[in-house]
Design an enzyme around this catalytic site. Structure first.
Site, PDB file in Angstrom:
ATOM      1  N   HIS A  19       0.844  -1.210   0.000  1.00 53.33           N
ATOM      2  CA  HIS A  19       0.000   0.000   0.000  1.00 53.33           C
ATOM      3  C   HIS A  19       0.874   1.253   0.000  1.00 53.33           C
ATOM      4  O   HIS A  19       0.611   2.213  -0.726  1.00 53.33           O
ATOM      5  CB  HIS A  19      -0.866   0.068   1.267  1.00 53.33           C
ATOM      6  N   LYS A  43     -17.243  -7.357   7.538  1.00 56.91           N
ATOM      7  CA  LYS A  43     -16.500  -8.285   8.396  1.00 56.91           C
ATOM      8  C   LYS A  43     -15.750  -7.477   9.452  1.00 56.91           C
ATOM      9  O   LYS A  43     -15.222  -6.411   9.151  1.00 56.91           O
ATOM     10  CB  LYS A  43     -15.483  -9.067   7.555  1.00 56.91           C
ATOM     11  N   ARG A  92      -2.353  -5.567  -8.151  1.00 59.91           N
ATOM     12  CA  ARG A  92      -1.149  -6.389  -8.025  1.00 59.91           C
ATOM     13  C   ARG A  92      -1.052  -7.370  -9.186  1.00 59.91           C
ATOM     14  O   ARG A  92      -0.119  -7.349  -9.959  1.00 59.91           O
ATOM     15  CB  ARG A  92      -1.175  -7.165  -6.701  1.00 59.91           C
ATOM     16  N   SER A 130      -2.933  -7.693   3.038  1.00 58.85           N
ATOM     17  CA  SER A 130      -3.173  -7.495   4.479  1.00 58.85           C
ATOM     18  C   SER A 130      -3.640  -8.796   5.109  1.00 58.85           C
ATOM     19  O   SER A 130      -3.246  -9.134   6.222  1.00 58.85           O
ATOM     20  CB  SER A 130      -4.244  -6.428   4.708  1.00 58.85           C
TER      21      SER A 130
END
Ligand code: PNS
Length: 160
Positions: A19, A43, A92, A130
């Site tokens: 990031h 979540k 990515r 992450s």
């Protein structure tokens, strides 16, 4: 000419070096970059929005044109409110593309005046996420090379 303001939205649970690579690249291109942490998530995140903001602020303190904020609700609404012109997302691998395409086109439909711009992090971060960093940390594995020092400490504290 009007300054170009870009919003870099995400969960950042927690921020990774991938990031940050995108943030540093984008800070050179846009006049102002607002890193926007999503507050209301479906979540339950590992870190609270405040913790995620603090970690991002610590890691971007040297970039004068970078601000860290939180947002709730519709992203395009927040973009309008901040009078930004660009949504920035990092891509990515090709596996990110489908979700990102869907989101970018939906955001364009909701707000045609905002452009989504994609940037690529350095190749060495192309497999970093992450979710994986959280998992490795919670299982006691090494995460030093994936996150800034402040984040590593907080992850270690969570996994104790
Ligand atoms: O880091 P993430 O979890 O991939 O970020 C996803 C994020 C925060 C960019 C996305 O979930 C989002 O924009 N949420 C806000 C709600 C919204 O606007 N949804 C419609 C998007 S098409």
């Amino acid at each position: 000419m009007k300054p170009i303001i870009a919003i870099y939205p995400g969960s950042f649970d927690p921020v990774t070096n991938g990031h940050l690579d995108v943030v540093f690249r984008a800070a050179k291109i846009f006049d102002r970059l607002i890193v926007a942490v999503l507050g209301n998530q479906e979540k339950a995140p590992l870190f609270t929005a405040l913790e995620r903001v603090e970690m991002l602020r610590g890691a971007t303190a040297e970039c004068a044109n970078v601000e860290v904020d939180t947002f709730d609700g519709l992203l395009v609404e927040y973009v309008r409110q901040r009078q930004a012109q660009v949504i920035l997302r990092g891509i990515r691998a090709i596996s990110d593309y489908e979700y990102e395409l869907q989101m970018a086109l939906m955001n364009r439909r909701l707000e045609p005046n905002v452009e989504t711009v994609f940037m690529l992090p350095a190749e060495r971060y192309s497999y970093l996420s992450s979710r994986m960093v959280r998992e490795i940390a919670l299982l006691g594995g090494p995460i030093k090379e994936f996150v800034p020092a402040g984040v590593e400490e907080r992850l270690r504290a969570k996994s104790r």
